[in-house]
Design a protein around this motif. Structure first.
Motif, PDB file in Angstrom:
ATOM      1  N   UNK A 200       0.721  -1.219  -0.079  1.00  0.00           N
ATOM      2  CA  UNK A 200       0.126  -0.211   0.055  1.00  0.00           C
ATOM      3  C   UNK A 200       0.857   1.183  -0.054  1.00  0.00           C
ATOM      4  N   UNK A 201       0.367   2.273  -0.349  1.00  0.00           N
ATOM      5  CA  UNK A 201       1.111   3.903  -0.398  1.00  0.00           C
ATOM      6  C   UNK A 201       1.777   3.928   0.997  1.00  0.00           C
ATOM      7  N   UNK A 202       0.978   3.655   1.876  1.00  0.00           N
ATOM      8  CA  UNK A 202       1.581   3.967   3.535  1.00  0.00           C
ATOM      9  C   UNK A 202       2.475   3.046   3.855  1.00  0.00           C
ATOM     10  N   UNK A 203       2.033   1.688   3.511  1.00  0.00           N
ATOM     11  CA  UNK A 203       3.397   0.722   3.678  1.00  0.00           C
ATOM     12  C   UNK A 203       4.717   1.081   2.935  1.00  0.00           C
ATOM     13  N   UNK A 204       4.269   1.646   1.579  1.00  0.00           N
ATOM     14  CA  UNK A 204       5.670   1.628   0.884  1.00  0.00           C
ATOM     15  C   UNK A 204       6.375   3.016   1.508  1.00  0.00           C
ATOM     16  N   UNK A 205       5.588   3.969   1.972  1.00  0.00           N
ATOM     17  CA  UNK A 205       6.358   5.172   2.796  1.00  0.00           C
ATOM     18  C   UNK A 205       7.168   4.750   3.930  1.00  0.00           C
ATOM     19  N   UNK A 206       6.389   3.921   4.632  1.00  0.00           N
ATOM     20  CA  UNK A 206       7.354   3.556   5.855  1.00  0.00           C
ATOM     21  C   UNK A 206       8.372   2.680   5.562  1.00  0.00           C
ATOM     22  N   UNK A 207       8.095   1.832   4.501  1.00  0.00           N
ATOM     23  CA  UNK A 207       9.459   0.865   4.100  1.00  0.00           C
ATOM     24  C   UNK A 207      10.491   1.798   3.727  1.00  0.00           C
TER      25      UNK A 207
END
Length: 339
Positions: A200-207
């Motif tokens: 997800x976009x948020x998951x990618x951002x935190x990755x």
């Protein structure tokens, strides 16, 4: 700390209350023991906040498949470290809000009045001033600031969708952490982020933000579909490196291990052959207590380490938590790493 119960009580520095059969330690007691073991006075809350200069350790949990126990592991480890006297912040970055629910925050309705992480990630001019409303978004779970939560609810899905159109969306979590570095450094020793399953976009951002730690924490069940999901996550992290230059690896915790099952034994062989260097030494066994956490019957939902601390599942969580202190370099102001 590998010490005797008597030595621990000496380091804590308080007597057992009258009528209490076993000494019951609070997070503040464990923090005191750690400082006393290092030959230091225990700092006050104000002294901890003024002394803090190092950004908290960042543990981002990710997995491309749901149902592997990622959220359960994240919350239980966070609670364990809080019990050990570390100051912990959990960021629930999953619209399903399982981490929030497990920590006692009810998010079933749309009018929960919470401020979730999406509010901060989608702000305009996100790389400017610190978020003055950040303290208002935090829910205090344990007294003394040892376990705090930025909760989530289903409306976080709207932020996730809108992040697709935001410029440099992959950097939004990193910008959030950077612009609030002073506040976070004063109040916390470690930050756990529970992301949604999938990509997800948020998951990618935190990755991408996990480049500060150099890795994400992931959970895998030793069976075929989970192994393919682990391959997918590794591919996703490699793509982040190709596109952004951020080097983010994995630390893998094996969950739901049942040695009597043939497919489990075969999957374990694959995991050690392909991901051996990334595997955490501690393995979480198949244990029904984890399912009872969010199916509590006549009691409130709570992490396993609180409600069944003597169980085999909790013992495995304790071992993983201690290993993460070392591998993610979790420490406190004035103390050496791994103290």
């Amino acid at each position: 700390m590998e010490i005797t119960p008597k030595k621990l009580q000496e380091l804590v520095g308080r007597e057992k209350p009258a009528g209490q059969h076993h000494m019951r330690y609070l997070p503040a007691d464990m923090m005191a023991a750690r400082y006393h073991a290092a030959g230091l006075d225990v700092p006050t809350s104000d002294e901890l906040q003024s002394a803090a200069s190092r950004f908290p350790a960042l543990v981002v949990t990710r997995m491309t498949k749901g149902g592997v126990g990622k959220t359960s592991l994240c919350v239980n480890i966070a609670a364990t470290l809080a019990m050990m006297g570390y100051r912990v912040l959990v960021i629930d970055a999953d619209p399903q809000a399982s981490a929030s629910n497990l920590l006692g925050v009810e998010t079933a309705s749309y009018d929960t009045q919470i401020t979730h992480i999406g509010h901060f990630l989608t702000k305009p001019k996100a790389d400017k001033e610190p978020d003055q409303d950040l303290p208002d978004a935090i829910v205090h779970i344990y007294e003394g600031g040892f376990l705090d939560l930025i909760p989530s609810d289903i409306t976080l899905a709207e932020s996730d969708a809108s992040l697709v159109t935001v410029m440099a969306s992959h950097a939004r979590a990193h910008l959030f952490l950077n612009r609030n570095a002073a506040f976070l450094s004063r109040h916390y020793d470690v930050i756990f982020v529970d992301t949604a399953p999938g990509t997800t976009p948020i998951g990618l951002a935190f990755s991408y933000a996990a480049k500060e730690a150099g890795k994400v924490l992931t959970v895998v069940e030793p069976e075929g579909s989970c192994l393919r999901a682990l391959d997918s996550l590794a591919s996703n992290l490699a793509e982040i490196n190709t596109v952004t230059g951020a080097e983010v690896g994995m630390e893998v915790v094996i969950n739901k291990y049942h040695p009597s099952l043939k497919h489990v034994r075969e999957s374990m062989g694959f995991l050690y052959a392909k991901y051996g260097a990334m595997l955490n030494d501690s393995i979480i066994p198949q244990f029904t207590g984890f399912a009872r956490q969010l199916n509590p019957g006549n009691r409130d939902a709570a992490p396993l380490v609180e409600v069944e601390p003597s169980s085999v599942g909790a013992a495995a969580i304790f071992d993983v938590a201690k290993s993460l202190v070392r591998s993610f370099n979790i420490t406190q102001p004035g103390l050496p790493a791994s103290a």
